[in-house]
Design an enzyme around this catalytic site. Structure first.
Site, short mmCIF file in Angstrom:
data_model
loop_
_atom_site.label_atom_id
_atom_site.label_comp_id
_atom_site.label_asym_id
_atom_site.label_seq_id
_atom_site.Cartn_x
_atom_site.Cartn_y
_atom_site.Cartn_z
CD GLU A 186 -2.71 1.48 0.20
OE1 GLU A 186 -3.35 0.55 -0.30
OE2 GLU A 186 -2.77 2.65 -0.23
CB THR B 210 -5.92 -0.16 -4.18
OG1 THR B 210 -5.49 0.72 -3.17
CG2 THR B 210 -5.34 -1.53 -3.94
CG HIS C 280 -4.90 3.82 2.88
ND1 HIS C 280 -5.52 5.04 3.05
CD2 HIS C 280 -5.33 3.34 1.68
CE1 HIS C 280 -6.30 5.27 2.00
NE2 HIS C 280 -6.19 4.26 1.15
CG ASP D 40 -1.29 0.53 -3.71
OD1 ASP D 40 -0.43 1.32 -3.31
OD2 ASP D 40 -2.40 0.38 -3.15
CG HIS D 41 -1.86 4.04 -5.01
ND1 HIS D 41 -1.77 4.79 -3.87
CD2 HIS D 41 -2.74 3.04 -4.73
CE1 HIS D 41 -2.57 4.29 -2.94
NE2 HIS D 41 -3.16 3.21 -3.43
C1 GP9 Z 1 -9.19 -0.45 0.19
C2 GP9 Z 1 -7.75 -0.37 -0.12
C3 GP9 Z 1 -7.28 1.04 -0.18
O1 GP9 Z 1 -9.72 -1.72 0.15
O2 GP9 Z 1 -7.47 -1.08 -1.26
O3 GP9 Z 1 -7.69 1.65 -1.31
P1 GP9 Z 1 -6.98 2.97 -1.88
O4 GP9 Z 1 -7.57 4.12 -1.14
O5 GP9 Z 1 -5.52 2.85 -1.62
O6 GP9 Z 1 -7.29 2.95 -3.30
MN MN Z 2 -3.89 1.65 -2.19
#
Ligand code: GP9
Ligand code: MN
Length: 622
Positions: free
Chosen positions: A255, A297, A412, A471-472
């Site tokens: 994340e 994500t 996150h 992921d980002h």
């Molecule tokens: C939520 C998680 C976070 O299930 O994948 O999402 P994001 O805010 O990073 O897109």
């Molecule tokens: Mn994410």
């Protein structure tokens, strides 16, 4: 409108107002007792309480379109209609723990699942949901409500009121959850913040947008695109083709992890000690970019599994979940793999529960598969280390070989951490976000390390290959000042900003010797063909925009969703061209050959998704 007139309007529609009040209260009670929606704070509870009001006024206000006597009868009928929508959601929720969507209503497969058990989902007490209708009927006959004739501006007044209620509701919702309608795509959250009825209208809008483009697309649209993607195809690096054949594939979505923390220290302590060491035992990609947009994500998941770009606005997971795809989980299922995702969050977040079957996943271990409580959670939910620990049994329950993705969450925004999990100091910049970020990254690094150790102990390690990726981004441009301090730069230029979109990518094959740090420029879109070749599946010639990252023939090139692109020698962003080695701006003609190519790729990919063109691509169907 003067006071007397206003009074008249209110009095004349007493019956309607009574119905509005009853529907409002009933909806709130169903939220609490039926859906059992809880709130994290008072503001959220307030939103939940007020959100049925605007739609109650809107729905019952429709009675004004009818004449005289009918107006009052219509109030009862509309109340009944609203109640049925609410009740249909409730029954659906009891089975699927999710709210209805328009496509689901027309999807026979889900209805079939419900078929046998529908009576178990209905209880006698549900009859209470009709209580307000009974009150209205009794009131109607007892009070001999006068027939109402037309009053000037009555419709504008009522609908104006509904709009005012809705806008106020939305404004408060935006404060509590910024970008609610564009980003935070969770049905439960939408219902919580804007209400069931408004959510259905919103859902109808999303679905119709997707449908119109689909209707106008035709089979011939695909030929040119296919021609383009075929011309991009590059064969595998022969020595790696099938290297991981029949092994389990474990993907770990890290994340918000960006490359700038790798091999960096805070007060002498490494931020990612485990991931730093893992570089020596893996293929590590130094110039690997995330290509996500608002779908975050979910966009990364989409890119990796389909080798198509996500959408420019909104999330493809939400807007095109009914499309035909030729995604990696489906391909691997057909090759004998068991395909799954583990993620301790609401299954409806990012519409995963609907999208995953479309991508061909066999199973989704969502929050219901985990024991989540106050002690083992922080921020967005289950702490990563707990998540990995509890996932081991799920992993063992699967038939081998499997293709399983783990989606972490602790790192996150807003990057919260329990005291006992803080292993390094926070930074001391002017951005609390960046300051905390390094500590949650450090925690995630620890969680992944414990996961690797557990897998080794359980004997699950050596027969697997691991793909770890960020992921980002986690730190947005808003924190550029703080970022400049941390990176010891004078400022963050647009060139630096693009370079900050790099996320780590590891391909870790236990026991493999020839590991290297690879400089090829690539992105999440390249993972599908890369993984397929590693698993020995050579037929990667379907419509995909990525190329195998190991292939010696590949073009070192990546396009970001905002149109920026990067090659070995140049970075192009916001219509400006930069020399990659120095970050110095140079005339755009140096970037020229790739500018059109980048635009074309994004356009082609959008066409495929918006027109649902893969339904016409017979070669890619099984
Ligand atoms: C939520 C998680 C976070 O299930 O994948 O999402 P994001 O805010 O990073 O897109
Ligand atoms: Mn994410």
């Amino acid at each position: 409108m003067n006071y007397a007139k206003l009074q008249l309007l209110i009095n004349r529609f007493k019956f309607m107002w009574l119905a509005v009040f009853l529907l409002w209260m009933k909806t709130y009670l169903v939220y609490k007792l039926g859906f059992k929606i809880s709130s994290d704070n008072l503001l959220q509870e307030f939103l939940l309480f007020i959100n049925p009001l605007s739609s109650a006024v809107l729905i019952l206000g429709c009675s004004l379109f009818f004449k005289d006597r009918l107006k009052n009868i219509l109030v009862i009928i509309l109340s009944l209609l609203a109640t049925s929508i609410l009740y249909a959601n409730l029954v659906y929720y009891r089975f699927f723990s999710d709210f209805l969507t328009w496509p689901v209503l027309f999807q026979t497969s889900q209805a079939k699942e419900l078929n046998g058990s529908v009576f178990e989902l209905i209880s006698f007490i549900d009859i209470l949901i009709l209580l307000d209708i009974v009150i209205l009927v009794v009131y109607y006959f007892k009070n001999r409500i006068p027939n109402l004739s037309y009053i000037k501006f009555e419709k504008s007044f009522i609908f104006g009121l509904s709009v005012i209620f809705f806008v106020t509701n939305l404004l408060i919702a935006q404060i509590e959850r910024p970008q609610l309608l564009t980003r935070a795509f969770d049905r439960e959250m939408l219902v919580k913040y804007i209400g069931t009825f408004n959510y259905h209208i919103y859902d109808a809008y999303i679905q119709s947008m997707a449908n119109t483009q689909r209707v106008f697309a035709s089979g011939s649209d695909i030929n040119e695109i296919k021609h383009y993607t075929m011309s991009k195809y590059v064969g595998p690096e022969e020595s790696l083709l099938g290297l991981a054949k029949d092994k389990n594939v474990i993907l770990i979505s890290l994340e918000s992890l960006q490359s700038f923390v790798i091999n960096k220290k805070v007060n002498g302590e490494e931020i990612t000690p485990f991931l730093n060491r893992l570089i020596d035992e893996s293929y590590y990609f130094d110039n690997f970019y995330h290509q996500t947009s608002q779908g975050k994500t979910s966009d990364s998941e989409f890119l990796i599994n389909n080798s198509l770009y996500g959408k420019d606005g909104g999330a493809v997971f939400f807007m095109n979940s009914g499309n035909e795809f030729n995604a990696l989980p489906e391909i691997l299922s057909n090759e004998g793999y068991y395909t799954s995702v583990m993620h301790a969050n609401n299954k409806s977040f990012w519409n995963r529960d609907i999208m995953y079957p479309s991508l061909g996943y066999n199973e989704f271990f969502d929050i219901a598969s985990y024991d989540v409580n106050e002690d083992n959670s922080i921020g967005w939910g289950l702490k990563d280390a707990e998540f990995f620990l509890q996932s081991i049994d799920h992993l063992k329950s699967q038939p081998e070989p499997y293709y399983t993705k783990f989606i972490t969450i602790t790192n996150h925004f807003p990057f919260e951490l329990s005291e006992e999990d803080r292993f390094i100091d926070e930074l001391e910049t002017n951005s609390g976000t960046l300051n905390r970020y390094v500590t949650t990254v450090r925690y995630m690094d620890y969680a992944v390390e414990t996961f690797f150790n557990q897998l080794k102990e359980e004997g699950l390690y050596k027969d697997s290959i691991f793909i770890l990726y960020g992921d980002h981004y986690g730190i947005s441009e808003l924190h550029n000042k703080a970022m400049a301090i941390f990176l010891e730069k004078e400022e963050i230029t647009p060139f630096d900003h693009v370079q900050l979109q790099r996320v780590p990518l590891y391909v870790h094959i236990p026991g493999h010797q020839n590991n290297q740090v690879l400089q090829t420029v690539g992105g999440q879109i390249d993972l599908k063909p890369t993984i397929m070749h590693l698993l020995g599946i050579k037929d990667t010639k379907d419509i995909q925009f990525g190329t195998d990252l190991f292939s010696p023939e590949r073009d070192s090139f990546v396009v970001l969703r905002d149109g920026s692109f990067i090659t070995d020698s140049h970075v192009y962003t916001s219509d400006k061209c930069y020399r990659k080695s120095s970050g110095i701006e140079i005339p755009t003609r140096f970037c020229e050959p790739y500018i059109e190519k980048a635009k074309l790729e994004l356009q082609y990919s959008d066409k495929v998704i918006n027109g649902d063109l893969l339904r016409f691509d017979i070669n890619s169907k099984d």
